[in-house]
Design an enzyme around this catalytic site. Sequence first.
Site, short mmCIF file in Angstrom:
data_model
loop_
_atom_site.label_atom_id
_atom_site.label_comp_id
_atom_site.label_asym_id
_atom_site.label_seq_id
_atom_site.Cartn_x
_atom_site.Cartn_y
_atom_site.Cartn_z
CB CYS A 1 -0.91 0.02 1.22
SG CYS A 1 -2.06 -1.38 1.28
CB THR A 2 0.49 4.54 -1.58
OG1 THR A 2 0.57 3.88 -2.84
CG2 THR A 2 1.30 5.82 -1.64
#
Length: 631
Positions: free
Chosen positions: A501-502
């Site tokens: 995930c960012t």
Amino acid sequence: MDLNRLKYATPLQSFVDTTFFQELSRIKLDILKLSSEGQKIYTSVNLENLSKSSVGGSIFLNSQSFDQECWHGVEKDVVISGTLYNFNTIEEFKSLDKQKFLEDRFKDVWERSKHDINQAVSFDMISFADLKRYKFYYWLCVTCFIPQLLSVNIIKKVPIDGVEEIQKWFNMHSKEWVCLLDKKGHILKYSVDAVENSRALCIRDTSNVPETPSTLTKNFLSIFNYHYPAKNQIMVNFIRTNDSSFAYDLKLSSEGTIDRFKVSGWERNAQGKLLPRVTDLSALIDPLKIADQSVDLNLKLMKWRVAPEINLKVIKEIKVLILGAGTLGCYVSRTLMAWGVRTVTLVDNSTVSFSNPVRQSLFGFDDVGKPKAETAANALKKVFPLMDATGVELSIPMIGHPITNEEKEKKEFEKLYELIKCHDVIFLLMDSRETRWLPAVLANVMGKVVINAALGFDSYLVMRHGIYDANDDSERLGCYFCNDVVVPMDSLTDKTLDQMCTVTRPGVALLAAAQAVELLVSLLQQKAVHNVPAGEKNFLGCIPHQIRGFLNEFTTLKLETPAYKHCSACSSAIVQECEELGWEFVKNSLNNPDYIEELSGLRDVKREVENLTEDITEWNIDEEEEFDIIR
């Protein structure tokens, strides 16, 4: 009180159609802007079908009143012109000195009508258009005037002859308001030379009150008296289209020179008071139309005063493809909508999770589990129903991820190809580098504008790709992959949740999304958007190639990198191979890790680096005496 003094009826009544205000809204936004200069308007007075309850002729205003061409060739009706003065604030409208305004209009009418008596009839309108609430304040006046020292008295009512002939003459001369009868009863056009030998003055009367002429009669008698001051008695025929025409012998008594006038003309409202009228169209106009014009209003306010050169049309008509409907995709979509972009397609293959709504502005708690792209598109249309927003659920084939279902992934490729083909601008806003690779290649094949935004924990990158041109590849800005010396590979498999995930500070996405859209808007203001040099300026400012922001120091850098001849996404070999082979190129790229390296020339670059490393390793210094050593 002098019972023989001539009395007058209301000159003309106004009826304003809602379409008049709709057209006024458009003209205010597109033409008048901040100007309060007079705008010509036109109408015709129909005296043929006056009802018995009507006190006189009407001025009917609608959307066509702004177009002079619509009033050419109007039979029997008398066309009259007026001037609209639209003020920018309600305070200006209210504080206008109404009497001075009338007197100024009189001066214009008087000067015109001294040379042509038919110019004595005109009207003016003042208004304020509240385009946020769709309320329109207006007040119409028909300027009527008479010298203060001139009195008009009725000597007697006289029989009227030849009414039908005079009516026919007026029907044939729709621009004439008066004519003369000579001593033999012949009808003559009004002129200064003909006045002295005339027997009667004939006036086209707009009143419907028995034996009471319109107040416009004052204008004609004033001009007649100016042209022939020695004639103090004249028969006047008041000609109407029905059978109520009548005639008076009038005495014109002047006690001095004509230099001061009584001027009137402001129309009374429905309650009979000398006050403006207000029309509230908010409940009558289609809410979508109000929303449409309101969105345009916010942008055109910018154009009026701050950035008059801005081309809002090109922004409104651009078709945008957003790849990635996550945090960046939501913010970019909203900012595009605020700029007036109407056509947006969002692409994503995931669903809304519980963690998304707090960061991704197009989703709510109730959207959890729904497809992101479609949900985001629906949210845009809820904000502004006229948005042409579409959501497409699609998995983009990723380099470094071998094909597992060729039929399915080929269809996904073909769908992506068609989406890029039918849009003008592509935003790359996905989570991984490998997801961005194929859209970047296809955008080069089709010569599309690409805006790329990527996030770090406390940093971001916003850039525009150089646009590939097979005929001229000498000076081109680099793309997202031009700084890489390796082909993008699988960065997702066997990664922990925080790596997949960012993970970023919440404010970084807003900064990146806003600057990505602003970069596009600035670029669209250029005559040609293809390969605009980095740092070129227009009225909106600089158009950089790359913007790198660092939130830890609150700094921003503008950088420029040229296109790399061995780039894995935009080099000539890659673009030409993709254009020629299509799906076969994609299949080879995904299945063979070495295919793109060999095709782009990165494999040769890697070999050169390896050879250089070997040379340095073999270079061994053993004998100090061969060198001049500084101690």
